[in-house]
Scaffold this active site. Structure first.
Site, PDB file in Angstrom:
ATOM      1  N   ARG A  49      11.440  -8.324   4.151  1.00 13.41           N
ATOM      2  CA  ARG A  49       9.982  -8.554   4.719  1.00 13.41           C
ATOM      3  C   ARG A  49       9.574  -9.707   4.961  1.00 13.41           C
ATOM      4  O   ARG A  49       8.717 -10.580   4.757  1.00 13.41           O
ATOM      5  CB  ARG A  49       8.992  -8.069   3.238  1.00 13.41           C
ATOM      6  N   CYS A  63       2.620  -1.715   0.568  1.00 14.57           N
ATOM      7  CA  CYS A  63       2.914  -2.250  -0.826  1.00 14.57           C
ATOM      8  C   CYS A  63       2.249  -3.548  -1.021  1.00 14.57           C
ATOM      9  O   CYS A  63       2.115  -4.519  -0.096  1.00 14.57           O
ATOM     10  CB  CYS A  63       4.349  -2.475  -1.093  1.00 14.57           C
ATOM     11  N   GLU A 111       3.041  -9.172  -1.320  1.00 16.81           N
ATOM     12  CA  GLU A 111       3.433  -8.957   0.053  1.00 16.81           C
ATOM     13  C   GLU A 111       2.184  -8.640   1.119  1.00 16.81           C
ATOM     14  O   GLU A 111       2.203  -9.097   1.984  1.00 16.81           O
ATOM     15  CB  GLU A 111       4.233  -7.374   0.301  1.00 16.81           C
TER      16      GLU A 111
HETATM   17  C1  LIG Z   1      -0.090   3.558   4.311  1.00 18.25           C
HETATM   18  C2  LIG Z   1       0.920   2.177   4.792  1.00 18.25           C
HETATM   19  C3  LIG Z   1       1.869   2.302   4.427  1.00 18.25           C
HETATM   20  C4  LIG Z   1       2.957   1.110   4.768  1.00 18.25           C
HETATM   21  N1  LIG Z   1       4.359   1.196   4.459  1.00 18.25           N
HETATM   22  C5  LIG Z   1       5.051   0.324   4.807  1.00 18.25           C
HETATM   23  C6  LIG Z   1       6.639   0.164   4.768  1.00 18.25           C
HETATM   24  O1  LIG Z   1       7.185   1.389   4.164  1.00 18.25           O
HETATM   25  N2  LIG Z   1       7.332  -0.894   4.978  1.00 18.25           N
HETATM   26  C7  LIG Z   1       6.801  -1.997   5.380  1.00 18.25           C
HETATM   27  O2  LIG Z   1       7.476  -3.082   5.560  1.00 18.25           O
HETATM   28  N3  LIG Z   1       5.364  -1.972   5.401  1.00 18.25           N
HETATM   29  C8  LIG Z   1       4.577  -1.141   5.361  1.00 18.25           C
HETATM   30  N4  LIG Z   1       3.318  -1.243   5.284  1.00 18.25           N
HETATM   31  C9  LIG Z   1       2.518  -2.500   5.661  1.00 18.25           C
HETATM   32  C10 LIG Z   1       2.485  -2.583   7.354  1.00 18.25           C
HETATM   33  O3  LIG Z   1       2.424  -1.268   7.954  1.00 18.25           O
HETATM   34  C11 LIG Z   1       3.296  -3.462   7.859  1.00 18.25           C
HETATM   35  O4  LIG Z   1       3.412  -4.960   7.112  1.00 18.25           O
HETATM   36  C12 LIG Z   1       3.105  -3.707   9.261  1.00 18.25           C
HETATM   37  O5  LIG Z   1       4.056  -4.596   9.734  1.00 18.25           O
HETATM   38  C13 LIG Z   1       1.619  -4.585   9.495  1.00 18.25           C
HETATM   39  O6  LIG Z   1       1.697  -4.692  10.844  1.00 18.25           O
HETATM   40  P1  LIG Z   1       0.194  -5.152  11.623  1.00 18.25           P
HETATM   41  O7  LIG Z   1       0.293  -5.045  13.118  1.00 18.25           O
HETATM   42  O8  LIG Z   1      -1.011  -4.180  10.969  1.00 18.25           O
HETATM   43  O9  LIG Z   1       0.114  -6.651  10.939  1.00 18.25           O
HETATM   44  P2  LIG Z   1      -1.153  -7.234  10.172  1.00 18.25           P
HETATM   45  O10 LIG Z   1      -1.595  -6.635   8.877  1.00 18.25           O
HETATM   46  O11 LIG Z   1      -2.338  -7.087  11.157  1.00 18.25           O
HETATM   47  O12 LIG Z   1      -0.712  -8.477  10.048  1.00 18.25           O
HETATM   48  C14 LIG Z   1       0.337  -8.853   9.162  1.00 18.25           C
HETATM   49  C15 LIG Z   1       0.611 -10.493   9.379  1.00 18.25           C
HETATM   50  O13 LIG Z   1       1.171 -10.291  10.982  1.00 18.25           O
HETATM   51  C16 LIG Z   1       0.863 -11.280  11.556  1.00 18.25           C
HETATM   52  N5  LIG Z   1       0.724 -10.745  12.995  1.00 18.25           N
HETATM   53  C17 LIG Z   1       0.173  -9.460  13.506  1.00 18.25           C
HETATM   54  N6  LIG Z   1       0.580  -9.381  14.833  1.00 18.25           N
HETATM   55  C18 LIG Z   1       0.990 -10.777  15.203  1.00 18.25           C
HETATM   56  C19 LIG Z   1       1.456 -11.372  16.325  1.00 18.25           C
HETATM   57  N7  LIG Z   1       1.391 -10.578  17.620  1.00 18.25           N
HETATM   58  N8  LIG Z   1       1.829 -12.532  16.302  1.00 18.25           N
HETATM   59  C20 LIG Z   1       1.995 -13.128  15.317  1.00 18.25           C
HETATM   60  N9  LIG Z   1       1.778 -12.833  14.309  1.00 18.25           N
HETATM   61  C21 LIG Z   1       1.205 -11.661  13.946  1.00 18.25           C
HETATM   62  C22 LIG Z   1      -0.523 -11.417  11.110  1.00 18.25           C
HETATM   63  O14 LIG Z   1      -1.227 -12.807  11.419  1.00 18.25           O
HETATM   64  C23 LIG Z   1      -0.452 -11.276   9.682  1.00 18.25           C
HETATM   65  O15 LIG Z   1      -0.052 -12.625   9.036  1.00 18.25           O
HETATM   66  C24 LIG Z   1       2.495  -0.208   5.079  1.00 18.25           C
HETATM   67  C25 LIG Z   1       1.086  -0.355   5.273  1.00 18.25           C
HETATM   68  C26 LIG Z   1       0.220   1.136   5.027  1.00 18.25           C
HETATM   69  C27 LIG Z   1      -1.302   1.014   5.160  1.00 18.25           C
END
Ligand SMILES: Cc1cc2nc3c(=O)[nH]c(=O)nc-3n(C[C@H](O)[C@H](O)[C@H](O)COP(=O)(O)OP(=O)(O)OC[C@H]3O[C@@H](n4cnc5c(N)ncnc54)[C@H](O)[C@@H]3O)c2cc1C
Length: 295
Positions: A172, A220, A290
């Site tokens: 992560r 998580c 996380e």
């Molecule tokens: C139902 C559910 C299930 C999930 N299961 C998993 C799993 O199995 N494994 C797992 O690892 N995660 C899981 N997650 C968490 C999530 O899916 C991941 O962390 C995912 O990578 C988040 O991506 P996001 O684009 O929504 O990022 P955001 O939540 O919008 O942002 C997360 C971080 O990334 C940064 N960020 C986003 N885009 C950029 C960019 N272009 N440049 C720089 N920084 C950026 C943001 O500033 C922030 O710090 C789950 C979430 C949910 C809701």
């Protein structure tokens, strides 16, 4: 717009925009500015204005790993969701995806085109940028395994390419510190599309059966401590079903906090603290968060 800060960019900058609908949790307050640049040049120009004026910059993906404070954030929040940022294509086994591309759309694109390596991301919501930033993944693999190159931009608008030998992905975590991830390349392997589609669906079903996917949550809440499962520690501490306000420790998967209607970010934050305290008391383990909190 009252501020002259973004003169000339009125089409892509809004003031005081509620972030709740833009996050998976559907809660949290407003951003001082919401910026939706149409392309790299606009992003560069607006970022430079932020830097010059001392405006804090944050990047929002799908908000799937995010908890935004009820009071909102005094920052320019960049959302890379214009068509330019969602593009993805492949040449042989090399896939190129822009940072705002939807992880599930990219995953489905790959399996349909017989490209193996990203089916492990089935059921993980987010954008390519967000997933790379935190090396999203799970028991079937992490996104970092297939990333061969990432293009990033620092807060002052300078663009860098980071190649595989310079990238470190761990649990992560990535070693990418630049403010903006712009795009990425992936080295995939050619395989049978039917078999890959089957695998993608199987992993998606596994997630659907083991996680409360149809609730409001942010995945998580805690990282797994070395050699242990955060969910199991929370469960063994008797916390499943514990509720503060409208936030509840999922009875399906104890490492998820689900938000019932009317839930505030403060409820989730209070529950996070209560879990940390109880797990420390029962197991002597300090859980590391996380989920990312914006205040
Ligand atoms: C139902 C559910 C299930 C999930 N299961 C998993 C799993 O199995 N494994 C797992 O690892 N995660 C899981 N997650 C968490 C999530 O899916 C991941 O962390 C995912 O990578 C988040 O991506 P996001 O684009 O929504 O990022 P955001 O939540 O919008 O942002 C997360 C971080 O990334 C940064 N960020 C986003 N885009 C950029 C960019 N272009 N440049 C720089 N920084 C950026 C943001 O500033 C922030 O710090 C789950 C979430 C949910 C809701």
């Amino acid at each position: 717009m009252s501020s002259k800060l973004f003169a000339g960019f009125e089409d892509v900058v809004e003031e005081n925009v509620c972030l709740a609908p833009l996050t998976w949790y559907r809660m949290g307050g407003p951003a001082r500015y919401l910026v939706r640049p149409q392309n790299t040049e606009q992003l560069q120009q607006i970022a430079r204005r932020c830097l010059d004026s001392g405006t804090r910059m944050l990047v929002l993906g799908r908000g799937a790993n995010l908890l935004v404070a009820d009071e909102g954030v005094n920052a320019a929040v960049f959302k890379l969701d214009a068509p330019f940022w969602r593009e993805h294509s492949h040449d042989g086994a090399r896939l190129t995806a822009m940072a705002g591309a939807d992880m599930q759309a990219v995953g489905r694109y790959c399996v349909r085109h017989g490209l193996a390596g990203l089916e492990c991301m089935a059921g993980i919501p987010g954008t390519i940028g967000g997933c790379i930033r935190g090396n999203a993944g799970g028991r079937f693999g992490d996104i970092g395994n297939t990333v061969s190159r990432v293009t990033v931009m620092s807060a002052d608008g300078e663009i860098f390419v980071r190649d595989k030998d310079d990238l470190v992905f761990s649990y992560r975590k990535s070693n990418i510190a630049a403010t903006f991830i712009l795009s990425a390349e992936f080295e995939l392997e050619e395989d049978d599309p039917d078999e890959l589609v089957r695998k993608f669906k199987e992993i998606w079903m596994f997630k659907k059966n083991s996680q409360p996917l149809n609730t409001k949550n942010a995945g998580c809440i805690f990282k797994n401590p070395e050699g242990a499962s955060a969910g199991a520690l929370i469960d063994q501490a008797g916390l499943k079903g514990t509720r503060i306000g409208e936030a509840e420790v999922s009875t399906k998967h104890a490492n998820f906090i689900i938000a019932h209607p009317g839930c505030r970010a403060a409820d989730v934050m209070a529950l996070i603290e209560a879990i940390k305290e109880k797990v420390q008391k029962v197991h002597g383990v300090d859980l590391e968060q996380e989920v990312i909190v914006w205040r």
